[in-house]
Design a protein around this motif. Structure first.
Motif, PDB file in Angstrom:
ATOM      1  N   ARG A   1       0.821  -1.208   0.000  1.00  0.00           N
ATOM      2  CA  ARG A   1       0.000   0.000   0.000  1.00  0.00           C
ATOM      3  C   ARG A   1       0.861   1.266   0.000  1.00  0.00           C
ATOM      4  NH1 ARG A   1      -3.266  -3.394   3.659  1.00  0.00           N
ATOM      5  NH2 ARG A   1      -5.217  -3.897   2.564  1.00  0.00           N
ATOM      6  N   ARG A   2       2.018   1.218   0.641  1.00  0.00           N
ATOM      7  CA  ARG A   2       2.909   2.376   0.623  1.00  0.00           C
ATOM      8  C   ARG A   2       3.544   2.567  -0.756  1.00  0.00           C
ATOM      9  NH1 ARG A   2       6.800   2.535   5.830  1.00  0.00           N
ATOM     10  NH2 ARG A   2       7.650   4.265   4.581  1.00  0.00           N
ATOM     11  N   LEU A   3       3.825   1.473  -1.428  1.00  0.00           N
ATOM     12  CA  LEU A   3       4.446   1.578  -2.749  1.00  0.00           C
ATOM     13  C   LEU A   3       3.459   2.015  -3.821  1.00  0.00           C
ATOM     14  CD1 LEU A   3       6.717  -1.601  -2.645  1.00  0.00           C
ATOM     15  CD2 LEU A   3       7.489   0.780  -2.652  1.00  0.00           C
ATOM     16  N   VAL A   4       2.179   1.667  -3.629  1.00  0.00           N
ATOM     17  CA  VAL A   4       1.146   2.060  -4.609  1.00  0.00           C
ATOM     18  C   VAL A   4       0.013   2.743  -3.833  1.00  0.00           C
ATOM     19  CG1 VAL A   4      -0.210   1.264  -6.585  1.00  0.00           C
ATOM     20  CG2 VAL A   4       1.779  -0.055  -5.865  1.00  0.00           C
ATOM     21  N   PRO A   5       0.250   3.959  -3.352  1.00  0.00           N
ATOM     22  CA  PRO A   5      -0.720   4.610  -2.456  1.00  0.00           C
ATOM     23  C   PRO A   5      -2.047   4.944  -3.106  1.00  0.00           C
ATOM     24  CG  PRO A   5       1.013   6.146  -3.103  1.00  0.00           C
ATOM     25  CD  PRO A   5       1.441   4.788  -3.585  1.00  0.00           C
TER      26      PRO A   5
END
Length: 260
Positions: free
Chosen positions: A138-142
């Motif tokens: 989720r942090r890499l593809v917010p």
């Protein structure tokens, strides 16, 4: 070849990688990216090595020994991430497993600067397999509104396969999701074990790299690595007063028990 930090507990980092690789039939060539100060409760501090020294370690081995796979864990800094990507890019035929370590299991940051853009722009395009947990995905593809959208986003950046692990999700079982060829491939369900574990992500990514190094195609390699990792967690032990450590050499102790 493993790029990762040193963990003095031996639960994660380079020792975890070396034990997993050895257990799966490979020799580890460890490239130190950072020195950490931590115990089984969490991270207390770290110092990243200079990027030139990281690259020099790697290139010395690549010019001397046959390297069959890369595994990237803790990079320690954006400069180190860049240096590692430059090394891997020079060897496009060698499979690369990227464990996008952004924080410790407790949530402590493992770099003094954001690394997400570096993973997206530099390492994802080189990844045979990327193994984020659900928080990292989720942090890499917010902008994604689901884990599947996260996987699709990572594949659109260049990762051939994406394995999103589900330890942090509020599900009764641990659900790991595998994607490849721009589609969902397989769902792996494992009994949720009690307690918390230090080094499970390192174990999984390194065991994936080990099986890929031996020539298995990625889906079969991932299946073998997941099975092995779950067994290390079932055999985990409490060597400190915090998180349990996976027993990556459980098979050797099982043999000893059989001989008794």
């Amino acid at each position: 070849m493993v790029f990762a930090g040193n963990d003095p507990t031996g639960g994660a980092g380079l020792q975890a990688d070396a034990e997993a690789l050895m257990s799966m039939g490979c020799h580890a060539a460890p490239v130190v990216t950072a020195i950490t100060v931590q115990d089984t409760f969490g991270l207390k501090g770290f110092a990243a090595l200079e990027p030139g020294l990281v690259a020099e370690q790697a290139r010395a081995i690549l010019e001397d020994m046959p390297v069959a796979a890369f595994k990237v864990g803790m990079v320690g800094s954006l400069a180190n991430l860049t240096a590692i990507a430059e090394v891997i890019a020079d060897y496009p035929s060698i499979p690369a497993v990227i464990d996008p370590v952004l924080a410790s299991g407790r949530g402590d940051p493992l770099s003094d600067e954001p690394l997400e853009d570096g993973f997206r722009s530099l390492l994802c395009p080189l990844a045979t397999l990327i193994t984020p947990n659900s928080r990292e995905a989720r942090r890499l593809v917010p902008e994604a509104d689901s884990l599947e959208a996260c996987a699709q986003g990572l594949m659109s950046l260049g990762s051939r396969y994406v394995l999103i692990t589900g330890t942090h999700e509020p599900t009764e079982a641990v659900i790991n999701l595998l994607y490849g060829n721009r589609q969902f491939l397989e769902r792996f369900s494992y009994r949720r074990l009690p307690g918390e574990y230090h080094g499970s992500g390192c174990t999984l990514a390194s065991s994936c790299a080990a099986v890929l190094a031996q020539g298995l195609e990625p889906v079969n390699a991932i299946v073998q690595a997941l099975e092995y990792t779950h067994k290390t967690l079932e055999a985990a032990w409490s060597l400190g007063m915090g998180q349990q450590l996976p027993d990556r050499l459980f098979w050797a102790r099982e043999d000893e028990a059989d001989r008794d």
